[in-house]
Design a protein around this motif. Sequence first.
Motif, PDB file in Angstrom:
ATOM      1  N   LEU A  96      12.860   8.694  13.114  1.00  0.00           N
ATOM      2  CA  LEU A  96      12.764   8.631  11.890  1.00  0.00           C
ATOM      3  C   LEU A  96      11.908   7.255  11.385  1.00  0.00           C
ATOM      4  O   LEU A  96      11.153   7.395  10.590  1.00  0.00           O
ATOM      5  N   ASP A  97      12.292   6.313  12.044  1.00  0.00           N
ATOM      6  CA  ASP A  97      11.531   4.939  11.394  1.00  0.00           C
ATOM      7  C   ASP A  97      10.094   5.147  11.675  1.00  0.00           C
ATOM      8  O   ASP A  97       9.144   4.827  10.911  1.00  0.00           O
ATOM      9  N   ALA A  98       9.761   5.701  12.917  1.00  0.00           N
ATOM     10  CA  ALA A  98       8.344   5.844  13.400  1.00  0.00           C
ATOM     11  C   ALA A  98       7.714   6.678  12.210  1.00  0.00           C
ATOM     12  O   ALA A  98       6.476   6.483  11.956  1.00  0.00           O
ATOM     13  N   ARG A  99       8.408   7.911  11.978  1.00  0.00           N
ATOM     14  CA  ARG A  99       7.698   8.829  10.906  1.00  0.00           C
ATOM     15  C   ARG A  99       7.386   8.145   9.630  1.00  0.00           C
ATOM     16  O   ARG A  99       6.553   8.426   8.903  1.00  0.00           O
ATOM     17  N   LEU A 100       8.356   7.489   9.100  1.00  0.00           N
ATOM     18  CA  LEU A 100       8.248   6.656   7.968  1.00  0.00           C
ATOM     19  C   LEU A 100       7.134   5.621   8.007  1.00  0.00           C
ATOM     20  O   LEU A 100       6.438   5.702   7.022  1.00  0.00           O
ATOM     21  N   GLN A 101       6.936   5.142   9.064  1.00  0.00           N
ATOM     22  CA  GLN A 101       6.025   4.013   9.274  1.00  0.00           C
ATOM     23  C   GLN A 101       4.510   4.710   9.153  1.00  0.00           C
ATOM     24  O   GLN A 101       3.525   4.521   8.407  1.00  0.00           O
ATOM     25  N   ALA A 102       4.520   5.865   9.803  1.00  0.00           N
ATOM     26  CA  ALA A 102       3.315   6.770   9.859  1.00  0.00           C
ATOM     27  C   ALA A 102       3.181   7.388   8.361  1.00  0.00           C
ATOM     28  O   ALA A 102       1.673   7.165   8.006  1.00  0.00           O
ATOM     29  N   LEU A 103       4.224   7.572   7.510  1.00  0.00           N
ATOM     30  CA  LEU A 103       4.020   8.253   6.161  1.00  0.00           C
ATOM     31  C   LEU A 103       3.142   7.115   5.385  1.00  0.00           C
ATOM     32  O   LEU A 103       2.510   7.087   4.664  1.00  0.00           O
ATOM     33  N   TRP A 104       3.939   5.691   5.536  1.00  0.00           N
ATOM     34  CA  TRP A 104       3.639   4.743   4.910  1.00  0.00           C
ATOM     35  C   TRP A 104       2.119   4.416   5.058  1.00  0.00           C
ATOM     36  O   TRP A 104       1.401   3.952   4.370  1.00  0.00           O
ATOM     37  N   ARG A 105       1.636   4.448   6.239  1.00  0.00           N
ATOM     38  CA  ARG A 105       0.220   4.037   6.681  1.00  0.00           C
ATOM     39  C   ARG A 105      -0.716   5.142   6.284  1.00  0.00           C
ATOM     40  O   ARG A 105      -1.839   4.706   5.807  1.00  0.00           O
ATOM     41  N   ARG A 106      -0.403   6.151   5.690  1.00  0.00           N
ATOM     42  CA  ARG A 106      -1.236   7.386   5.182  1.00  0.00           C
ATOM     43  C   ARG A 106      -1.191   7.361   3.677  1.00  0.00           C
ATOM     44  O   ARG A 106      -2.026   8.032   3.166  1.00  0.00           O
ATOM     45  N   ARG A 107      -0.538   6.445   3.135  1.00  0.00           N
ATOM     46  CA  ARG A 107      -0.648   6.259   1.646  1.00  0.00           C
ATOM     47  C   ARG A 107      -1.905   5.940   1.290  1.00  0.00           C
ATOM     48  O   ARG A 107      -2.759   5.485   2.062  1.00  0.00           O
ATOM     49  N   ASP A 108      -2.044   5.825  -0.012  1.00  0.00           N
ATOM     50  CA  ASP A 108      -3.235   5.496  -0.841  1.00  0.00           C
ATOM     51  C   ASP A 108      -3.567   3.957  -0.351  1.00  0.00           C
ATOM     52  O   ASP A 108      -2.822   3.016  -0.455  1.00  0.00           O
ATOM     53  N   PRO A 109      -4.703   3.899   0.367  1.00  0.00           N
ATOM     54  CA  PRO A 109      -4.939   2.538   0.766  1.00  0.00           C
ATOM     55  C   PRO A 109      -5.401   1.389  -0.308  1.00  0.00           C
ATOM     56  O   PRO A 109      -5.934   0.509   0.086  1.00  0.00           O
ATOM     57  N   VAL A 110      -5.218   1.752  -1.422  1.00  0.00           N
ATOM     58  CA  VAL A 110      -5.393   0.776  -2.642  1.00  0.00           C
ATOM     59  C   VAL A 110      -4.511  -0.453  -2.361  1.00  0.00           C
ATOM     60  O   VAL A 110      -3.298  -0.406  -2.318  1.00  0.00           O
ATOM     61  N   THR A 111      -5.117  -1.549  -2.421  1.00  0.00           N
ATOM     62  CA  THR A 111      -4.499  -2.887  -1.995  1.00  0.00           C
ATOM     63  C   THR A 111      -4.066  -3.688  -3.357  1.00  0.00           C
ATOM     64  O   THR A 111      -3.566  -4.589  -3.195  1.00  0.00           O
ATOM     65  N   LEU A 112      -4.902  -3.460  -4.286  1.00  0.00           N
ATOM     66  CA  LEU A 112      -5.079  -4.186  -5.598  1.00  0.00           C
ATOM     67  C   LEU A 112      -4.732  -3.153  -6.832  1.00  0.00           C
ATOM     68  O   LEU A 112      -5.445  -2.086  -6.889  1.00  0.00           O
ATOM     69  N   GLN A 113      -4.145  -3.867  -7.759  1.00  0.00           N
ATOM     70  CA  GLN A 113      -3.932  -3.049  -9.037  1.00  0.00           C
ATOM     71  C   GLN A 113      -3.850  -3.981 -10.144  1.00  0.00           C
ATOM     72  O   GLN A 113      -3.202  -4.722 -10.069  1.00  0.00           O
ATOM     73  N   LYS A 114      -4.638  -3.471 -11.271  1.00  0.00           N
ATOM     74  CA  LYS A 114      -4.605  -4.458 -12.340  1.00  0.00           C
ATOM     75  C   LYS A 114      -3.845  -3.515 -13.354  1.00  0.00           C
ATOM     76  O   LYS A 114      -3.788  -2.334 -13.510  1.00  0.00           O
ATOM     77  N   VAL A 115      -2.806  -4.580 -13.966  1.00  0.00           N
ATOM     78  CA  VAL A 115      -2.023  -4.070 -15.074  1.00  0.00           C
ATOM     79  C   VAL A 115      -2.065  -5.071 -16.071  1.00  0.00           C
ATOM     80  O   VAL A 115      -1.521  -6.297 -15.863  1.00  0.00           O
ATOM     81  N   GLY A 116      -2.877  -4.831 -17.228  1.00  0.00           N
ATOM     82  CA  GLY A 116      -3.077  -5.905 -18.149  1.00  0.00           C
ATOM     83  C   GLY A 116      -3.826  -6.970 -17.627  1.00  0.00           C
ATOM     84  O   GLY A 116      -4.695  -6.952 -16.816  1.00  0.00           O
TER      85      GLY A 116
END
Length: 130
Positions: free
Chosen positions: A21-41
Amino acid sequence: MRGLTGGADDYLPKPFDLTELDARLQALWRRRDPVTLQKVGSWTIHVDTYQVDLADRSVQLNRQELQLLLKLAETPGQPVHRDDLHREVWGQDEVGVRIVDVRIYGLRQKLGEHTIEAIRGLGYRLNLQG
């Protein structure tokens, strides 16, 4: 199988091994949108390092605080219901919905007391002028 045909990305039948389960969750986390910066105001949220650059300082967040902030930042100025925040960050965990209030309190301590407002009956909203 209905979950997969209904749009789920993965399925793990019971009984399951927690390491799988942990390995699958980590794999899902790695597949997320690779955006590393987000501007808010005027803020910059560094998703990869869990850091927020405010106008006058940088603040380190934990994973749950970051997820809460990102959810609130999707619609700044608009309230997000506590149940939606709980579902987004904790999913189906048996953690009580009051954990949202505890984590919001922590975010307020780090970002500023008036940055997140409680709107009675509606939830919380991000106030960038706070």
